[in-house]
Design a protein around this motif. Structure first.
Motif, short mmCIF file in Angstrom:
data_model
loop_
_atom_site.label_atom_id
_atom_site.label_comp_id
_atom_site.label_asym_id
_atom_site.label_seq_id
_atom_site.Cartn_x
_atom_site.Cartn_y
_atom_site.Cartn_z
N TYR A 67 41.65 38.50 40.88
CA TYR A 67 40.70 38.92 41.91
C TYR A 67 39.30 38.92 41.30
CZ TYR A 67 39.10 41.25 46.14
OH TYR A 67 38.46 41.54 47.31
N GLN A 69 36.79 41.26 41.81
CA GLN A 69 36.22 42.58 41.48
C GLN A 69 36.70 43.04 40.11
OE1 GLN A 69 34.00 44.12 43.13
NE2 GLN A 69 34.14 43.51 45.28
N ARG A 71 37.11 46.32 39.07
CA ARG A 71 38.03 47.47 39.14
C ARG A 71 37.90 48.10 40.52
NH1 ARG A 71 34.14 48.30 35.80
NH2 ARG A 71 35.49 47.95 34.02
N GLY A 72 38.82 49.02 40.81
CA GLY A 72 38.66 49.78 42.06
C GLY A 72 39.89 49.77 42.93
N ALA A 73 39.70 50.13 44.17
CA ALA A 73 40.81 50.33 45.10
C ALA A 73 41.23 49.00 45.71
CB ALA A 73 40.39 51.32 46.18
N TYR A 74 41.90 48.18 44.93
CA TYR A 74 42.40 46.88 45.39
C TYR A 74 43.86 46.79 44.96
CZ TYR A 74 37.42 46.17 45.75
OH TYR A 74 36.11 46.32 46.06
N THR A 75 44.69 47.56 45.63
CA THR A 75 46.09 47.71 45.24
C THR A 75 46.77 46.36 45.00
OG1 THR A 75 46.22 49.74 46.50
CG2 THR A 75 48.32 48.69 45.96
N GLU A 77 46.06 44.08 42.80
CA GLU A 77 45.27 42.97 42.26
C GLU A 77 45.04 43.10 40.75
OE1 GLU A 77 44.13 40.12 43.79
OE2 GLU A 77 45.42 40.78 45.40
N SER A 79 42.25 42.14 37.67
CA SER A 79 40.81 41.85 37.57
C SER A 79 40.48 41.02 36.34
CB SER A 79 40.03 43.16 37.52
OG SER A 79 39.94 43.63 36.20
N GLU A 103 43.45 32.09 50.88
CA GLU A 103 42.23 32.00 50.05
C GLU A 103 41.31 30.90 50.59
OE1 GLU A 103 42.56 32.11 45.84
OE2 GLU A 103 43.91 33.83 45.88
N LEU A 107 36.09 32.57 48.78
CA LEU A 107 36.79 33.49 47.88
C LEU A 107 37.02 32.83 46.52
CD1 LEU A 107 38.26 36.20 47.42
CD2 LEU A 107 40.33 35.14 48.29
N LYS A 111 35.74 34.11 42.77
CA LYS A 111 36.65 34.24 41.63
C LYS A 111 36.16 33.37 40.45
CE LYS A 111 40.85 35.35 44.23
NZ LYS A 111 42.31 35.19 44.22
#
Ligand code: PGA
Length: 260
Positions: A67, A69, A71-75, A77, A79, A103, A107, A111
């Motif tokens: 992905y 991003q 880090r964070g709330a991207y269940t 995925e 990074s 995709e 996107l 990436k």
């Protein structure tokens, strides 16, 4: 001179013990093949184990996706921060990602930018569908995918990028493109990059062919002047066959001392 690159895309195959057994079956001879860059792309869960096993050899590790991003709330995925330091390459924009996981070119570009900024080398997959091929749209589709994937990248960034031309109709079908046909599209990718950047950047860019590559047909592709290697799916799950693909690449591209 461009160093040829053969990457094995294991896709969603092998658990950790199976992945390690596959590596065991080829590592020593694979390590001995000179003049070709060799990359193994196991599933995420096996990256660490395979990475530990190939540490200190000439074989490199790649992930199959990422992905953009950090880090964070991207269940669910993974990074670029997690992959940086663990692997060298990351396959991006594979047609199976585009087809089954929606995709888009945009996107894929995000990436690619994220990979490059974390010093991961993206293997960017492009290629037309059967319908597009039959309608004569191959060149325009591939040109658009290449342009979209490289948006925002500097010429220096593009030095750390690999492309894979993978016609969708040739993936997993046993129906490979012809060497000449693949060479023509790969030449077009190079010309597109020359137009976007400059001739030197384009000449340095490595571009693989992918789609039903086997030990039987690899020579046809590798003999072509524009083709710098292969992204191998099914045949990379067989240790002996993958070795034979890499060996022939070393021999044909002239770099090759093969020690087995
Ligand atoms: P295949 O897959 O060699 O099994 O056709 C190639 C790929 O999808 O990268």
């Amino acid at each position: 001179m461009r160093v040829p690159i053969i990457a094995g895309n294991w896709k969603m195959n092998t658990n950790i013990p199976e992945a390690l057994a596959l590596v065991d079956g080829m590592l020593s001879p694979l390590d001995g093949i000179k003049g070709v860059e060799k990359v193994l792309c196991p599933p995420f869960v096996s990256l660490q184990a395979v990475g530990d096993k190939i540490a200190g050899t000439s074989v490199r590790l790649g992930a199959q996706n990422m992905y953009f991003q950090e880090r964070g709330a991207y269940t669910g995925e993974i990074s670029p921060v997690m992959l940086a330091g663990l692997c060298h390459y990351v396959i991006l924009g594979h047609s199976e990602r585009r087809q089954h996981f929606g995709e888009t070119d945009e996107l894929v570009n995000r990436k690619v930018q994220a990979a490059v900024s974390h010093k991961l080398v993206p293997i960017i997959c492009v290629g037309e569908s059967l319908a597009q091929n039959e309608e004569g749209l191959t060149n325009s589709v591939v040109r658009l995918q290449v342009k979209a994937a490289l948006q925002g990248l500097s010429p220096d960034d593009v030095k750390n990028v690999v492309f894979a031309y993978e016609p969708i109709w040739a993936i997993g079908t046993g129906k490979a493109a012809t060497g000449q046909g693949a060479n023509a599209v790969i030449g077009l990718i190079r010309a597109t990059v020359a137009g976007l950047y400059d001739r030197q950047t384009a000449q340095g860019l490595r571009i693989q062919y992918g789609g039903s590559v086997t030990a039987t047909n690899i020579a046809e592709f590798i003999r072509q002047p524009e083709i710098d290697g292969a992204l191998v799916g099914g045949a990379s799950l067989k240790a002996e066959e993958f070795l034979r693909i890499v060996e022939q690449t070393a021999q044909i591209k002239g770099a090759g001392t093969v020690s087995r």
